[in-house]
Scaffold this motif. Sequence first.
Motif, PDB file in Angstrom:
ATOM      1  N   ARG A  72       0.829  -1.066  -0.326  1.00 58.52           N
ATOM      2  CA  ARG A  72       0.057   0.057   0.250  1.00 58.52           C
ATOM      3  C   ARG A  72       0.858   0.991   0.319  1.00 58.52           C
ATOM      4  O   ARG A  72       1.833   1.190   0.578  1.00 58.52           O
ATOM      5  CB  ARG A  72      -0.791  -0.114   1.403  1.00 58.52           C
ATOM      6  CG  ARG A  72      -1.809   1.432   0.861  1.00 58.52           C
ATOM      7  CD  ARG A  72      -2.671   1.219   2.509  1.00 58.52           C
ATOM      8  NE  ARG A  72      -3.903   0.705   1.621  1.00 58.52           N
ATOM      9  CZ  ARG A  72      -4.633  -0.765   2.786  1.00 58.52           C
ATOM     10  NH1 ARG A  72      -3.831  -0.744   3.875  1.00 58.52           N
ATOM     11  NH2 ARG A  72      -5.209  -1.365   2.188  1.00 58.52           N
ATOM     12  N   CYS A  76      -0.525   7.713  -1.730  1.00 56.39           N
ATOM     13  CA  CYS A  76      -1.831   7.708  -2.721  1.00 56.39           C
ATOM     14  C   CYS A  76      -2.757   6.852  -2.459  1.00 56.39           C
ATOM     15  O   CYS A  76      -3.880   6.484  -2.429  1.00 56.39           O
ATOM     16  CB  CYS A  76      -1.638   8.082  -4.030  1.00 56.39           C
ATOM     17  SG  CYS A  76      -1.068   6.735  -4.882  1.00 56.39           S
ATOM     18  N   ALA A  78      -2.357   3.007  -2.839  1.00 55.00           N
ATOM     19  CA  ALA A  78      -2.922   2.046  -3.662  1.00 55.00           C
ATOM     20  C   ALA A  78      -3.037   1.342  -3.550  1.00 55.00           C
ATOM     21  O   ALA A  78      -1.277   0.969  -2.348  1.00 55.00           O
ATOM     22  CB  ALA A  78      -2.679   3.317  -5.012  1.00 55.00           C
ATOM     23  N   ASP A  79      -3.606   0.185  -3.110  1.00 60.52           N
ATOM     24  CA  ASP A  79      -2.848  -1.118  -3.230  1.00 60.52           C
ATOM     25  C   ASP A  79      -2.212  -1.628  -4.342  1.00 60.52           C
ATOM     26  O   ASP A  79      -3.263  -1.218  -5.760  1.00 60.52           O
ATOM     27  CB  ASP A  79      -4.195  -2.257  -2.144  1.00 60.52           C
ATOM     28  CG  ASP A  79      -4.508  -1.665  -1.284  1.00 60.52           C
ATOM     29  OD1 ASP A  79      -3.802  -0.459  -0.245  1.00 60.52           O
ATOM     30  OD2 ASP A  79      -5.254  -2.339  -0.712  1.00 60.52           O
ATOM     31  N   PHE A  80      -1.204  -2.611  -4.185  1.00 57.18           N
ATOM     32  CA  PHE A  80      -0.294  -2.692  -5.356  1.00 57.18           C
ATOM     33  C   PHE A  80      -0.139  -4.382  -5.580  1.00 57.18           C
ATOM     34  O   PHE A  80       0.747  -4.247  -4.513  1.00 57.18           O
ATOM     35  CB  PHE A  80       0.192  -2.061  -6.352  1.00 57.18           C
ATOM     36  CG  PHE A  80       1.314  -1.614  -5.920  1.00 57.18           C
ATOM     37  CD1 PHE A  80       2.743  -1.415  -5.397  1.00 57.18           C
ATOM     38  CD2 PHE A  80       1.270  -0.376  -4.907  1.00 57.18           C
ATOM     39  CE1 PHE A  80       3.612  -1.197  -5.555  1.00 57.18           C
ATOM     40  CE2 PHE A  80       2.244   0.211  -3.680  1.00 57.18           C
ATOM     41  CZ  PHE A  80       3.526   0.180  -4.127  1.00 57.18           C
ATOM     42  N   CYS A  92       4.931   2.511  -6.294  1.00 53.93           N
ATOM     43  CA  CYS A  92       3.625   2.809  -6.712  1.00 53.93           C
ATOM     44  C   CYS A  92       3.458   2.411  -7.859  1.00 53.93           C
ATOM     45  O   CYS A  92       4.048   3.668  -8.782  1.00 53.93           O
ATOM     46  CB  CYS A  92       3.131   4.144  -5.614  1.00 53.93           C
ATOM     47  SG  CYS A  92       1.483   4.150  -6.051  1.00 53.93           S
ATOM     48  N   ARG A  94       0.433   3.636  -8.935  1.00 45.71           N
ATOM     49  CA  ARG A  94      -0.557   5.791  -9.324  1.00 45.71           C
ATOM     50  C   ARG A  94       0.651   6.529  -9.448  1.00 45.71           C
ATOM     51  O   ARG A  94       0.930   6.953 -10.435  1.00 45.71           O
ATOM     52  CB  ARG A  94      -2.006   4.990  -8.269  1.00 45.71           C
ATOM     53  CG  ARG A  94      -2.744   6.464  -8.617  1.00 45.71           C
ATOM     54  CD  ARG A  94      -3.432   6.677  -7.648  1.00 45.71           C
ATOM     55  NE  ARG A  94      -3.926   5.602  -7.251  1.00 45.71           N
ATOM     56  CZ  ARG A  94      -4.922   5.247  -6.782  1.00 45.71           C
ATOM     57  NH1 ARG A  94      -4.916   5.699  -5.547  1.00 45.71           N
ATOM     58  NH2 ARG A  94      -5.413   4.447  -6.552  1.00 45.71           N
TER      59      ARG A  94
END
Length: 116
Positions: A72, A76, A78-80, A92, A94
Amino acid sequence: MHELGVTRAVLKVVLAEANERGLTSVVGITLTVGEMHGFEQEWIQRYFSAAARGTAAEGARITMVPVPPRFRCRLCEADFAIDVRRDRVPRCPRCHARDYELLAGKELMVTGMQAF
């Protein structure tokens, strides 16, 4: 070589559980293993087979269930996921930041045992 210590710990857990349940033979063990450990199935099995000689787990087959790493982004949120063999330094997707927390991928648990 870090698989050796892990297999000894797994054997200890398995034998304690078998003893507690009054089981005399362990034939299979399921390990849930985070991919961040980098363990190889072949080496886990080899070391386990050697360590288990003369015990109730002698001859037991190990099945590894992989857990891919998930992150995470702290910027931002975002989970990835990434392929740790290809991308050594997570970024990340994003915002491209390298500020993240690990959500999954470092697990190491005995999650199953076939015995009688």
